[in-house]
Scaffold this active site. Sequence first.
Site, PDB file in Angstrom:
ATOM      1  N   HIS A 106      10.714  -3.336   2.873  1.00 54.25           N
ATOM      2  CA  HIS A 106       9.351  -3.857   3.060  1.00 54.25           C
ATOM      3  C   HIS A 106       9.451  -5.142   3.889  1.00 54.25           C
ATOM      4  O   HIS A 106       9.416  -6.243   3.345  1.00 54.25           O
ATOM      5  CB  HIS A 106       8.696  -4.135   1.706  1.00 54.25           C
ATOM      6  CG  HIS A 106       7.237  -4.458   1.791  1.00 54.25           C
ATOM      7  ND1 HIS A 106       6.322  -4.013   0.853  1.00 54.25           N
ATOM      8  CD2 HIS A 106       6.522  -5.176   2.688  1.00 54.25           C
ATOM      9  CE1 HIS A 106       5.124  -4.460   1.173  1.00 54.25           C
ATOM     10  NE2 HIS A 106       5.225  -5.172   2.285  1.00 54.25           N
TER      11      HIS A 106
ATOM     12  N   GLU B 163       7.783   0.167   4.110  1.00 58.52           N
ATOM     13  CA  GLU B 163       6.507  -0.294   3.580  1.00 58.52           C
ATOM     14  C   GLU B 163       6.037  -1.508   4.360  1.00 58.52           C
ATOM     15  O   GLU B 163       6.851  -2.280   4.870  1.00 58.52           O
ATOM     16  CB  GLU B 163       6.646  -0.707   2.112  1.00 58.52           C
ATOM     17  CG  GLU B 163       7.120   0.377   1.181  1.00 58.52           C
ATOM     18  CD  GLU B 163       7.252  -0.128  -0.244  1.00 58.52           C
ATOM     19  OE1 GLU B 163       7.338   0.718  -1.145  1.00 58.52           O
ATOM     20  OE2 GLU B 163       7.293  -1.364  -0.457  1.00 58.52           O
TER      21      GLU B 163
ATOM     22  N   HIS C  26       6.358  -0.445  -8.238  1.00 55.03           N
ATOM     23  CA  HIS C  26       6.116  -1.855  -8.524  1.00 55.03           C
ATOM     24  C   HIS C  26       6.274  -2.110 -10.023  1.00 55.03           C
ATOM     25  O   HIS C  26       5.471  -1.674 -10.836  1.00 55.03           O
ATOM     26  CB  HIS C  26       4.732  -2.344  -8.077  1.00 55.03           C
ATOM     27  CG  HIS C  26       4.702  -3.828  -7.839  1.00 55.03           C
ATOM     28  ND1 HIS C  26       4.930  -4.391  -6.608  1.00 55.03           N
ATOM     29  CD2 HIS C  26       4.514  -4.863  -8.689  1.00 55.03           C
ATOM     30  CE1 HIS C  26       4.861  -5.713  -6.693  1.00 55.03           C
ATOM     31  NE2 HIS C  26       4.617  -6.018  -7.955  1.00 55.03           N
TER      32      HIS C  26
END
Length: 239
Positions: A43, A70, A191
């Site tokens: 990410h 991401e 997450h």
Amino acid sequence: MTKLSVNINKIATLRNSRGGNVPNVLSTALACERFGAEGITVHPRPDERHIRYQDVYDLKAEISTEFNIEGNCQEQKFIDLVLANKPTQVTLVPDALGQITSNHGWDTIKHRDYLKEMVQLFQEQGIRVSIFVDPDEEMVEAAAETGTDRVELYTEAYAAKYGFDKEEAITPYFKAAKVAQQVGLGLNAGHDLDSNNLRYFNEHIPGLLEVSIGHALIADALYWGLEETIKRYLAALKA
């Protein structure tokens, strides 16, 4: 079996804290693959405080499992990075500039037309698209109207409630997963999933294809070692 994609941002954070190239991000990713991980997630953020843009090119050239990038598609630099590397999957996350970590999903109703444009842009290059959403049935249903391949359920709320009431924690995610099935969307999640709450989540979410886990997995590896940690997470996903 639900696939495990290991997010290696924290390895890059540790490297950057000292300078140099220890620990090596690419070597860690390749080790994760050897130990059984079915994907690698990164990410990158505009300030490159963990994953650097060059890391993405280095990883793309070497890893053999699924590659998931991401990030915030409202940043042109992110769009260019994804199109240049053509990962297996791009996950669209509505991060604000300078945000420490992701803390909400897209409003797929309000931003439907914009997301539809982004989905089409990446899909035309053969990249699978997943949209990061809260466990909200309306948001999942509206995501289907963008043409996306998958949605990723933001699981922080589940993780926060899991220790107090597992059934209450999982309920909105189960409902959102059922809607995803009804509208033909693939389902990812991520997450704050960890070694304590992952098995229960996997057992109760229908159609779950992939989880992306970084912070907790890397933290556990400090105690158990990376190979043993990946082994335990994979075992939780075999239920």
